[in-house]
Each structure stands twice: as structure tokens, then as C-alpha cells.
Design an enzyme around this catalytic site. Structure first.
Site, mmCIF file in Angstrom:
data_model
loop_
_atom_site.group_PDB
_atom_site.id
_atom_site.type_symbol
_atom_site.label_atom_id
_atom_site.label_comp_id
_atom_site.label_asym_id
_atom_site.label_seq_id
_atom_site.Cartn_x
_atom_site.Cartn_y
_atom_site.Cartn_z
ATOM 1 N N CYS A 62 0.840 -1.198 0.000
ATOM 2 C CA CYS A 62 0.000 0.000 0.000
ATOM 3 C C CYS A 62 0.881 1.257 0.000
ATOM 4 C CB CYS A 62 -0.921 -0.011 1.221
ATOM 5 S SG CYS A 62 -1.801 1.537 1.468
ATOM 6 N N CYS A 74 0.572 3.340 3.209
ATOM 7 C CA CYS A 74 1.238 2.679 4.347
ATOM 8 C C CYS A 74 2.748 2.892 4.268
ATOM 9 C CB CYS A 74 0.906 1.195 4.382
ATOM 10 S SG CYS A 74 -0.720 0.821 5.083
ATOM 11 N N ASP A 132 -0.888 16.668 -1.998
ATOM 12 C CA ASP A 132 -1.173 15.757 -3.109
ATOM 13 C C ASP A 132 -0.128 15.980 -4.207
ATOM 14 O OD1 ASP A 132 -3.989 14.120 -4.071
ATOM 15 O OD2 ASP A 132 -2.517 14.663 -5.616
ATOM 16 N N HIS A 160 -4.155 1.181 8.422
ATOM 17 C CA HIS A 160 -4.622 0.839 7.076
ATOM 18 C C HIS A 160 -6.103 0.472 7.097
ATOM 19 C CE1 HIS A 160 -4.402 -0.533 2.906
ATOM 20 N NE2 HIS A 160 -5.233 -1.497 3.300
ATOM 21 N N ASN A 216 -13.316 9.589 -1.724
ATOM 22 C CA ASN A 216 -13.788 8.745 -2.819
ATOM 23 C C ASN A 216 -13.809 7.290 -2.369
ATOM 24 O OD1 ASN A 216 -13.968 10.862 -4.759
ATOM 25 N ND2 ASN A 216 -11.743 10.817 -4.992
ATOM 26 N N GLY A 225 -13.870 6.876 -8.441
ATOM 27 C CA GLY A 225 -12.504 7.108 -8.905
ATOM 28 C C GLY A 225 -11.439 6.909 -7.849
ATOM 29 N N HIS A 249 -8.570 8.044 2.610
ATOM 30 C CA HIS A 249 -7.979 9.380 2.694
ATOM 31 C C HIS A 249 -9.029 10.428 2.416
ATOM 32 C CE1 HIS A 249 -7.493 7.760 -1.364
ATOM 33 N NE2 HIS A 249 -7.715 9.000 -1.798
ATOM 34 N N HIS A 255 -9.543 14.230 0.972
ATOM 35 C CA HIS A 255 -8.949 15.323 0.197
ATOM 36 C C HIS A 255 -9.459 16.644 0.766
ATOM 37 C CE1 HIS A 255 -7.855 12.975 -3.589
ATOM 38 N NE2 HIS A 255 -8.756 12.147 -3.066
HETATM 39 P P1 AMP Z 1 -8.148 8.974 -4.892
HETATM 40 O O1 AMP Z 1 -8.218 9.050 -6.394
HETATM 41 O O2 AMP Z 1 -9.318 9.590 -4.181
HETATM 42 O O3 AMP Z 1 -7.848 7.569 -4.428
HETATM 43 O O4 AMP Z 1 -6.916 9.898 -4.477
HETATM 44 C C1 AMP Z 1 -5.599 9.467 -4.481
HETATM 45 C C2 AMP Z 1 -4.745 10.702 -4.515
HETATM 46 O O5 AMP Z 1 -3.429 10.333 -4.175
HETATM 47 C C3 AMP Z 1 -4.689 11.395 -5.878
HETATM 48 O O6 AMP Z 1 -5.178 12.729 -5.758
HETATM 49 C C4 AMP Z 1 -3.204 11.356 -6.227
HETATM 50 O O7 AMP Z 1 -2.757 12.510 -6.894
HETATM 51 C C5 AMP Z 1 -2.569 11.184 -4.872
HETATM 52 N N1 AMP Z 1 -1.260 10.566 -4.880
HETATM 53 C C6 AMP Z 1 -0.889 9.440 -5.546
HETATM 54 N N2 AMP Z 1 0.399 9.173 -5.315
HETATM 55 C C7 AMP Z 1 0.864 10.144 -4.489
HETATM 56 C C8 AMP Z 1 2.138 10.430 -3.895
HETATM 57 N N3 AMP Z 1 3.210 9.665 -4.104
HETATM 58 N N4 AMP Z 1 2.241 11.539 -3.098
HETATM 59 C C9 AMP Z 1 1.169 12.320 -2.881
HETATM 60 N N5 AMP Z 1 -0.049 12.097 -3.408
HETATM 61 C C10 AMP Z 1 -0.201 11.027 -4.201
HETATM 62 ZN ZN ZN Z 2 -2.402 1.367 3.650
#
Ligand code: AMP
Ligand code: ZN
Length: 115
Positions: free
Chosen positions: A5, A8, A31, A47, A88, A94, A101, A103
Site C-alpha cells: 500500500c 502505508c 497531493d 490501514h 472517494n 474514482g 484518505h 482530500h
Molecule cells: P483517490 O483518487 O481519491 O484515491 O486519491 C488518491 C490521490 O493520491 C490522488 O489525488 C493522487 O494525486 C494522490 N497521490 C498518488 N500518489 C501520491 C504520492 N506519491 N504523493 C502524494 N499524493 C499522491
Molecule cells: Zn495502507
């Protein structure tokens, strides 16, 4: 901790995010692909794959994450202009990282309804 993950790995320090805040329960970081001038992710250190996996025992944790998001919105100067908190869940929403998490988006006009 789930070894494959991404979030994680951030909690364990294996991957270093752009951290904004951390305590025993949660990690907050910018992000990597920001959709607004303020776009941070608030994640639990524990997790939990999706919102569908939340239990009664997670109520306080999720509440703390929500309150932290509002505090960061205030500290970032977007509380008065407005902001959005989004979680989400699964494919139709999506969700791309399967570790719960929240946003926090702000600093520009956010259209409604989203996508
Ligand atoms: P979701 O689509 O709601 O699952 O959001 C996942 C978010 O994680 C997206 O907005 C990505 O831009 C963000 N994300 C993915 N990888 C990373 C990373 N390495 N560092 C920071 N944010 C990330
Ligand atoms: Zn995790």
C-alpha cells in the site's frame, strides 16, 4: 501496515511525502497532482482500504481527521473563501489509492456537481 500500500509506505517512512502535519493517528501531506492551490490528503496511520471497511471503532479517528482538515483550511487561508472535503470510495468515485484518505481542496472556485 499493508506492504503493497502506497500510503502505508508513507506512514512507515519508506516513501517520504511532502508532510504538512503528523500525529499518532494521522498523516497529512500535499497531493502529488494538486487539483487546486490547496490540495492535501489526510490519511489515518491505520490501514483501512475503503470507507466500506470503517467500523464503529473508527468514528473518533475519522472525526479527528475531519477536524484537522478544517484546521488546515483555516491555517491555509481558504476557510472564508471556501473549501471542499472529499472521500472517494471504490471505482465509480474514482478511488485510486486503497487506503482511506480525505482530500482537502481550496483556493479556487470549485464547480458543483463534481465530475
Ligand atoms: P483517490 O483518487 O481519491 O484515491 O486519491 C488518491 C490521490 O493520491 C490522488 O489525488 C493522487 O494525486 C494522490 N497521490 C498518488 N500518489 C501520491 C504520492 N506519491 N504523493 C502524494 N499524493 C499522491
Ligand atoms: Zn495502507
Amino acid at each position: 501496515m499493508t506492504t503493497d500500500c502506497l500510503f502505508c509506505k508513507m506512514v512507515s517512512g519508506q516513501i517520504k511525502p511532502n508532510t504538512v502535519y503528523e500525529d499518532d493517528d494521522m498523516l497529512v501531506f500535499k497531493d502529488i497532482n494538486p487539483q487546486a492551490p490547496v490540495h492535501v490528503l489526510i490519511i489515518p496511520k491505520k490501514h483501512i482500504a475503503t470507507l466500506n471497511d470503517l467500523g464503529q471503532g473508527d468514528a473518533q479517528l475519522i472525526g479527528k481527521m475531519f477536524l484537522k482538515a478544517v484546521k488546515i483550511a483555516k491555517d491555509s487561508g481558504v476557510a472564508e473563501s471556501g473549501f471542499r472535503i472529499i472521500m472517494n470510495c471504490n471505482a465509480d468515485a474514482g478511488q485510486s489509492v486503497f487506503h482511506v484518505h480525505l482530500h482537502l481542496l481550496g483556493g479556487r472556485f470549485l464547480r458543483w456537481p463534481p465530475g
